[in-house]
Design an enzyme around this catalytic site. Structure first.
Site, PDB file in Angstrom:
ATOM      1  N   HIS A 196       5.239  97.630  -7.989  1.00 23.27           N
ATOM      2  CA  HIS A 196       6.349  96.690  -7.796  1.00 23.27           C
ATOM      3  C   HIS A 196       6.948  96.827  -6.396  1.00 23.27           C
ATOM      4  O   HIS A 196       7.352  95.837  -5.791  1.00 23.27           O
ATOM      5  CB  HIS A 196       7.417  96.949  -8.859  1.00 23.27           C
ATOM      6  CG  HIS A 196       8.439  95.864  -8.954  1.00 23.27           C
ATOM      7  ND1 HIS A 196       8.110  94.562  -9.236  1.00 23.27           N
ATOM      8  CD2 HIS A 196       9.797  95.885  -8.813  1.00 23.27           C
ATOM      9  CE1 HIS A 196       9.210  93.823  -9.260  1.00 23.27           C
ATOM     10  NE2 HIS A 196      10.241  94.590  -9.003  1.00 23.27           N
ATOM     11  N   ASP A 251       1.301  95.809 -10.228  1.00 24.67           N
ATOM     12  CA  ASP A 251       2.748  95.833 -10.463  1.00 24.67           C
ATOM     13  C   ASP A 251       3.019  96.396 -11.861  1.00 24.67           C
ATOM     14  O   ASP A 251       2.469  95.916 -12.848  1.00 24.67           O
ATOM     15  CB  ASP A 251       3.297  94.409 -10.347  1.00 24.67           C
ATOM     16  CG  ASP A 251       4.818  94.355 -10.314  1.00 24.67           C
ATOM     17  OD1 ASP A 251       5.454  95.218 -10.940  1.00 24.67           O
ATOM     18  OD2 ASP A 251       5.366  93.449  -9.668  1.00 24.67           O
ATOM     19  N   SER A 306      11.557  90.815  -6.397  1.00 26.07           N
ATOM     20  CA  SER A 306      11.729  90.889  -7.841  1.00 26.07           C
ATOM     21  C   SER A 306      12.591  89.730  -8.339  1.00 26.07           C
ATOM     22  O   SER A 306      12.199  88.567  -8.204  1.00 26.07           O
ATOM     23  CB  SER A 306      12.319  92.252  -8.225  1.00 26.07           C
ATOM     24  OG  SER A 306      12.210  92.475  -9.615  1.00 26.07           O
TER      25      SER A 306
END
Length: 798
Positions: free
Chosen positions: A771, A737, A664
């Site tokens: 994610h 995601d 991330s």
């Protein structure tokens, strides 16, 4: 004929090239497989009374077949239409009840092959409810805490698309259940031919919204969201299973009972929906019903919240709740600055209250200088700890207030930076009432505070008593220096015994009874090391300084067979954090004395392959909240340089064989480091955002928009510097995601830019993953990819 064969051959070759882009799932080395597929330790669900707990054995990773089930991505949520529920990826397969007093275990009777979803204790701790997945949906079940016997309360009717699916009622005699609407008919069918274009329009309204995923796209999406999001509320008797309808069908976000059980506070979503924000910002009405579902009072009618300023709050009532220790009194907060943090006003919020019959004018309790951060109610009627937050300084202040004495002077209790771990006084210990109110425990004018105990040596959790009148504290418990032990709760009514969770570098976390006077503990659980082959792994806290003097730290992991003097390849794994105050930026966070779990796609698996790993390597970005990202690149490069230099100085690593990685925002950091320095041989970037022009209204704590600071958005975007990335980079991303800002196209476009400049890069898209990566096949594949990549470009670098 020859021409046909030639065309056919060319076609097959082209198709072969295209098909070659999709590989079968890989497996990591056997030693990694053995660890990652080992059964995880059960999870613990403590009862409100702290006298009994449930141990839940669960499946750590679902199959890719489960993840590939039809999925609707609507208004910011993900719905499995087959089950009429949000996507759930963790299921419990076995439940065991354990007594805190004597450690006696009672297995919970479950149907063969049961897949248990969520679990919730009753307020009286005599039973707990749980959901069970069937082929057509979720059922609601109830288990007796004394016998372990369980029974089904409903069929597979639960609707948990935009709410929790069920909730206990005051007294623990019944539950509110959100059910599928009877006779609702078949789901809407997608039109075969569009009736026209999909249009959005704006005119003069300022709506600076984040880049959300899974939004509604067209009228058909709206129909689907309304179909699956609409539920009927039922009151279900916990003893008999008798069910009675409450109100009419609607799109209910929640229905919260008043302490006396006479009223329900209901948040009901309304149209028109939006294509720009998630359902949490959709218009809604906040209604007060009687216990049978009749409207008593329309408390608030809230519009679409797409004009909330960045870092701001919505106008009108927010944080509306029932006041504890009152039959049915509402308490809420309202903005006095129109929700805009940049407005210069003497007070930002005010605390309000209203009592039955809810027809009078609300009364103001007090004004709040900075933004309201919540209130923790004490057992003493009328008293509460009210917290306010000053966003520019990241400052948190807590006051003791008496809401029954409007206009009184609040007593300042705590006043410190929200990021100051070393001086954090801890959080008040709470208890639960029979109607589900969580109150700060007060005894003889004292409360209890439980904290992480951050220090230069790492976290050492503690339990203090705090005198409300004098402000003096007494330390009742403090974790030792060679282990990690934290307070969980008091053992029943006793204040001489606590329930703790104890672990060390070589001992996995287990639950204990701890005698505060004798300083002796008794084990309640006996969870074993799931990876005993790694018990000898070396682990230590490493401290070093950045060139500008900011102290930094990270946790160093070395293989069990490491010999002093060996220089190993290094994996540096990090996630940048932002700070206003350099004094707190370098504080040590975490503890090197905690047990190390090897789970999921953890970077720690590199240790099994002969690497040193510097995990949670601090990468602070320090400065004024408005301008700190002006030096983002310089600060992370300096932090990385300091960490490598320290480990090189210690003789542990080969500085020419260092890889960097992150997930991330850590992936964003990784790509930036490869673009702006030559410290690393290679990088692994997972689920990142690399082009900040695609997040134009801010990212992380950045408060400026792209149009206010275009040069900064350009400077910190690795995509804009792809021509400088001359080290091999592995990009991994979930194909669906759902995290704000990290669209899969971020990785795709960076890969295209790298390819266009002749870089060495690999792009891995994981089907059906978000994610974070959940499916067993995906997890194993990611581990295999990362290890192969760093083996090639770091460990065996020529």
């Amino acid at each position: 004929m020859k021409k046909f064969l030639f065309v056919l051959c060319v076609t097959l070759i082209c198709l072969g090239g295209l098909l070659g882009a999709q590989e079968t799932y890989k497996l990591p080395p056997k030693e990694v497989m053995d660890i990652v597929t080992a059964p995880p330790s059960p999870r613990v669900f403590m009862s409100p009374s702290d006298e009994v707990m449930v141990l839940g054995e669960y499946q750590a990773m679902p199959s890719i077949a489960y993840m590939a089930q039809p999925l609707l991505r609507l208004a910011g949520t993900r719905i499995l239409p087959q089950y009429n529920s949000r996507q759930t990826t963790t299921f419990y397969t076995r439940l065991t009840i354990m007594s805190i007093k004597d450690g006696k275990e009672i297995p919970v009777a479950l149907p063969d092959g049961a897949r248990v979803g969520s679990l919730s204790w009753s307020y009286d701790s005599r039973s707990f409810a749980f959901t069970r997945l069937t082929d057509t949906g979720f059922e609601l079940w109830l288990a007796d805490a004394a016998t372990g016997k369980s029974k089904r309360l409903t069929g597979p009717i639960l609707n948990a698309t935009i709410n929790s699916g069920f909730a206990w009622q005051p007294g623990s005699g019944s539950l509110l259940v959100y059910g599928i609407v009877e006779d609702r008919g078949a789901p809407p069918q997608a039109p075969e031919v569009p009736s026209g274009p999909n249009i959005q329009q704006t005119s003069g309204r300022v709506a600076s919204v984040r880049t959300y995923q899974d939004l509604l796209k067209d009228p058909f999406d709206e129909k689907l969201f309304k179909y699956y999001g609409t539920s009927q509320i039922w009151r279900v008797d916990a003893a008999t299973g008798e069910a009675n309808k409450i109100g009419k069908p609607g799109m209910y976000f929640y229905a919260d009972s008043s302490p006396d059980g006479r009223y329900l506070m209901v948040r009901r979503l309304k149209e028109p929906f939006s294509y720009s924000v998630t359902y949490r910002s959709f218009p809604y009405s906040l209604e007060i019903w009687d216990s049978d579902g009749r409207l008593v009072h329309l408390f608030a009618d809230m519009p679409l919240a797409d004009e909330v300023p960045i870092r701001g709050v919505s106008k009108g009532p927010r944080s509306v709740d029932w006041r504890p220790l009152k039959p049915a009194t509402l308490v809420w907060v309202e903005a006095l600055d129109e929700g805009d943090p940049k407005k210069d006003v003497p007070f930002r919020d005010r605390l309000m209250t209203l009592s039955p019959p809810f027809t009078g004018d609300p009364a103001e309790i007090l004004k709040i200088k900075h933004r309201y951060g919540g209130i923790s109610w004490l057992q003493t009627p009328g008293l509460g700890f009210l917290t306010e937050f000053e966003w520019m300084r990241r400052w948190r202040t807590t006051y003791l207030v008496d809401v029954d004495k409007p206009g009184g002077d609040p007593q300042k209790i705590f006043d410190l930076s929200s990021q100051d771990r070393y001086n954090d006084p801890g959080r008040p210990v709470t208890m639960s009432t029979a109607v589900g109110e969580y109150l700060v425990l007060v005894e003889n004018g004292k409360i209890y505070l439980s904290g992480s105990g951050a220090s230069p040596q790492g976290d050492r959790p503690f339990l203090d008593s705090y005198d409300l009148e004098s402000g003096k504290t007494e330390r009742l418990f403090h974790c030792g220096t060679d282990s990690y032990e934290r307070f969980v709760g008091f053992a029943g009514e006793s204040r001489k015994m606590i329930i703790s969770n104890y672990e060390s570098k070589t001992e996995p976390p287990n639950t204990y009874l701890y005698d505060l006077k004798q300083k002796a503990r008794k084990a309640l659980t006996d969870f074993r090391d799931p990876a005993p082959q790694m018990t000898g792994m070396k682990k230590q806290l490493i401290k070093y300084n950045r060139a500008d003097g900011v102290p930094l730290s990270g946790t160093l992991y070395l293989p069990p067979d490491y010999q002093e003097g060996q220089r190993l390849p290094l994996v540096m794994w990090a996630y940048p954090m932002e700070y206003s105050d350099a004094r707190v930026a370098g504080q040590v966070r975490g503890s090197a004395n905690r047990f190390t779990f090897f789970r999921g796609t953890s970077q720690l698996f590199f240790v099994t392959q002969g690497y040193a790993v510097l995990d949670a390597a601090q990468m602070p970005v320090i400065g004024d909240p408005e301008t700190m990202n002006d030096t983002f690149v310089e600060q992370i490069v300096a932090a990385a340089q300091a960490g490598i230099d320290k480990l090189d100085e210690m003789g542990i690593i080969d500085p020419k064989r260092v890889g960097v990685g992150g997930h991330s925002y850590g992936a964003f950091m990784t790509a930036n480091l490869l673009a702006h320095c030559d410290l690393f041989a290679s990088g692994v970037a997972r689920s990142g955002a690399y082009n900040r022009t695609l997040t134009p209204f801010g990212f992380q704590s950045e408060r400026r928009t792209l149009w206010q600071a275009p040069e900064i958005y350009f400077k910190v975007s690795p995509f804009m510097h792809a021509h400088k990335i001359n080290e091999p980079i592995l990009l991994i991303h979930g194909e669906i995601d759902n995290n704000s800002g990290t669209f899969p196209i971020q990785s795709r476009r960076l890969f295209h830019a790298l390819k266009g400049h002749g870089a060495t890069a690999r792009l891995v898209f994981l089907p059906y993953e978000s994610h974070g990566y959940r499916a067993r096949e995906s997890v194993l594949h990611v581990l295999a990819e990362m290890i192969e990549w760093f083996d090639t470009y770091v460990k065996n670098r020529k």
